[in-house]
Design a protein around this motif. Structure first.
Motif, PDB file in Angstrom:
ATOM      1  N   MET A  97       3.730   5.190   2.651  1.00 18.15           N
ATOM      2  CA  MET A  97       2.452   5.870   2.453  1.00 18.15           C
ATOM      3  C   MET A  97       2.468   7.252   3.101  1.00 18.15           C
ATOM      4  SD  MET A  97      -0.091   2.616   3.053  1.00 18.15           S
ATOM      5  CE  MET A  97      -1.577   3.577   3.161  1.00 18.15           C
ATOM      6  N   SER A  98       3.100   7.384   4.261  1.00 21.41           N
ATOM      7  CA  SER A  98       3.121   8.685   4.933  1.00 21.41           C
ATOM      8  C   SER A  98       3.972   9.691   4.167  1.00 21.41           C
ATOM      9  CB  SER A  98       3.611   8.547   6.372  1.00 21.41           C
ATOM     10  OG  SER A  98       4.955   8.138   6.398  1.00 21.41           O
ATOM     11  N   SER A  99       4.966   9.215   3.442  1.00 19.43           N
ATOM     12  CA  SER A  99       5.759  10.145   2.639  1.00 19.43           C
ATOM     13  C   SER A  99       4.997  10.585   1.384  1.00 19.43           C
ATOM     14  CB  SER A  99       7.104   9.517   2.255  1.00 19.43           C
ATOM     15  OG  SER A  99       6.913   8.435   1.375  1.00 19.43           O
ATOM     16  N   THR A 101       1.646  11.244   1.493  1.00 18.55           N
ATOM     17  CA  THR A 101       0.386  11.889   1.892  1.00 18.55           C
ATOM     18  C   THR A 101       0.280  13.331   1.424  1.00 18.55           C
ATOM     19  OG1 THR A 101       1.309  12.436   4.045  1.00 18.55           O
ATOM     20  CG2 THR A 101      -0.032  10.438   3.893  1.00 18.55           C
ATOM     21  N   ARG A 102       1.402  13.923   1.073  1.00 15.98           N
ATOM     22  CA  ARG A 102       1.328  15.302   0.573  1.00 15.98           C
ATOM     23  C   ARG A 102       0.474  15.357  -0.684  1.00 15.98           C
ATOM     24  NH1 ARG A 102       7.562  15.777   0.263  1.00 15.98           N
ATOM     25  NH2 ARG A 102       7.385  13.651   0.922  1.00 15.98           N
ATOM     26  N   ASP A 103       0.592  14.305  -1.498  1.00 14.65           N
ATOM     27  CA  ASP A 103      -0.158  14.280  -2.748  1.00 14.65           C
ATOM     28  C   ASP A 103      -1.577  13.743  -2.549  1.00 14.65           C
ATOM     29  OD1 ASP A 103       2.245  15.103  -3.894  1.00 14.65           O
ATOM     30  OD2 ASP A 103       2.845  13.041  -4.350  1.00 14.65           O
ATOM     31  N   THR A 104      -1.756  12.855  -1.597  1.00 11.81           N
ATOM     32  CA  THR A 104      -3.068  12.230  -1.383  1.00 11.81           C
ATOM     33  C   THR A 104      -3.391  12.206   0.115  1.00 11.81           C
ATOM     34  OG1 THR A 104      -1.963  10.089  -1.397  1.00 11.81           O
ATOM     35  CG2 THR A 104      -3.015  10.757  -3.445  1.00 11.81           C
ATOM     36  N   PRO A 105      -4.030  13.232   0.603  1.00 13.28           N
ATOM     37  CA  PRO A 105      -4.330  13.306   2.044  1.00 13.28           C
ATOM     38  C   PRO A 105      -5.294  12.229   2.534  1.00 13.28           C
ATOM     39  CG  PRO A 105      -5.110  15.270   0.886  1.00 13.28           C
ATOM     40  CD  PRO A 105      -4.419  14.412  -0.113  1.00 13.28           C
ATOM     41  N   GLU A 106      -6.044  11.591   1.636  1.00 17.25           N
ATOM     42  CA  GLU A 106      -6.980  10.544   2.067  1.00 17.25           C
ATOM     43  C   GLU A 106      -6.250   9.270   2.547  1.00 17.25           C
ATOM     44  OE1 GLU A 106      -6.545  10.396  -2.410  1.00 17.25           O
ATOM     45  OE2 GLU A 106      -7.150  11.948  -1.016  1.00 17.25           O
ATOM     46  N   LEU A 107      -4.944   9.210   2.332  1.00 14.83           N
ATOM     47  CA  LEU A 107      -4.172   8.064   2.820  1.00 14.83           C
ATOM     48  C   LEU A 107      -3.933   8.111   4.327  1.00 14.83           C
ATOM     49  CD1 LEU A 107      -1.351   7.469   0.159  1.00 14.83           C
ATOM     50  CD2 LEU A 107      -3.270   5.983   0.694  1.00 14.83           C
ATOM     51  N   ILE A 111      -3.111   4.898   6.712  1.00 15.55           N
ATOM     52  CA  ILE A 111      -1.822   4.812   7.418  1.00 15.55           C
ATOM     53  C   ILE A 111      -2.056   4.549   8.900  1.00 15.55           C
ATOM     54  CG2 ILE A 111       0.211   6.127   8.132  1.00 15.55           C
ATOM     55  CD1 ILE A 111      -0.005   7.584   5.397  1.00 15.55           C
ATOM     56  N   THR A 112      -2.998   5.275   9.479  1.00 17.84           N
ATOM     57  CA  THR A 112      -3.319   5.083  10.901  1.00 17.84           C
ATOM     58  C   THR A 112      -3.808   3.663  11.152  1.00 17.84           C
ATOM     59  OG1 THR A 112      -3.891   7.421  11.077  1.00 17.84           O
ATOM     60  CG2 THR A 112      -4.712   5.953  12.810  1.00 17.84           C
ATOM     61  N   GLU A 113      -4.695   3.163  10.302  1.00 18.33           N
ATOM     62  CA  GLU A 113      -5.210   1.804  10.463  1.00 18.33           C
ATOM     63  C   GLU A 113      -4.102   0.759  10.311  1.00 18.33           C
ATOM     64  OE1 GLU A 113      -8.432   1.288   7.741  1.00 18.33           O
ATOM     65  OE2 GLU A 113      -9.750   2.668   8.817  1.00 18.33           O
TER      66      GLU A 113
END
Length: 128
Positions: A97-99, A101-107, A111-113
């Motif tokens: 998911m962190s890879s 996030t460039r396309d979807t910053p709402e992730l 990711i943190t949770e």
């Protein structure tokens, strides 16, 4: 995490694993039923009701006590293995998911949770 998993089992863990497989077989249950069926008419041979009950109560208590300890060991190792696998899946998912996030910053929040949940499982694990 998977890197925390020990590669080998101790002698007691190996013994508990074998005992767990042995006691979980259908033929072992049938043997226990047969033992009770053979024991029941032994009252007529022994004759004394107190001795007759003491024999079966003592034997079943000892066997039950030992089996509970062995099966609890196997169950605890199984639970720990499942938790390690779930933590590895969650960590890999968080990394994936962190890879993305460039396309979807709402992730970022998810990711943190997810990473906090994995950390929470590590801190609250009863096997640690």
């Amino acid at each position: 995490m998977p890197s925390d998993v020990r590669p080998g089992l101790g002698w007691f863990d190996r013994f508990a694993d074998r005992a767990s497989r042995f006691f979980s077989q259908a033929w072992f249950f049938a043997f226990c039923v047969l033992l009770v069926v053979v024991w029941a008419p032994s009252f007529f041979v022994i004759g004394n009701l107190d001795t007759w009950q003491l024999i079966i109560n003592t034997l079943t208590t000892i066997v039950t006590f030992l089996m509970v300890a062995l099966l609890q060991n196997s169950q605890a190792r199984s639970d720990a293995a499942v938790q390690d696998k779930l933590n590895a899946i969650a960590d890999a998912l968080a990394h994936l998911m962190s890879s993305s996030t460039r396309d979807t910053p709402e992730l970022d929040k998810e990711i943190t949770e997810l990473r906090q949940a994995v950390g929470l499982e590590d801190r609250e694990s009863s096997s640690s």
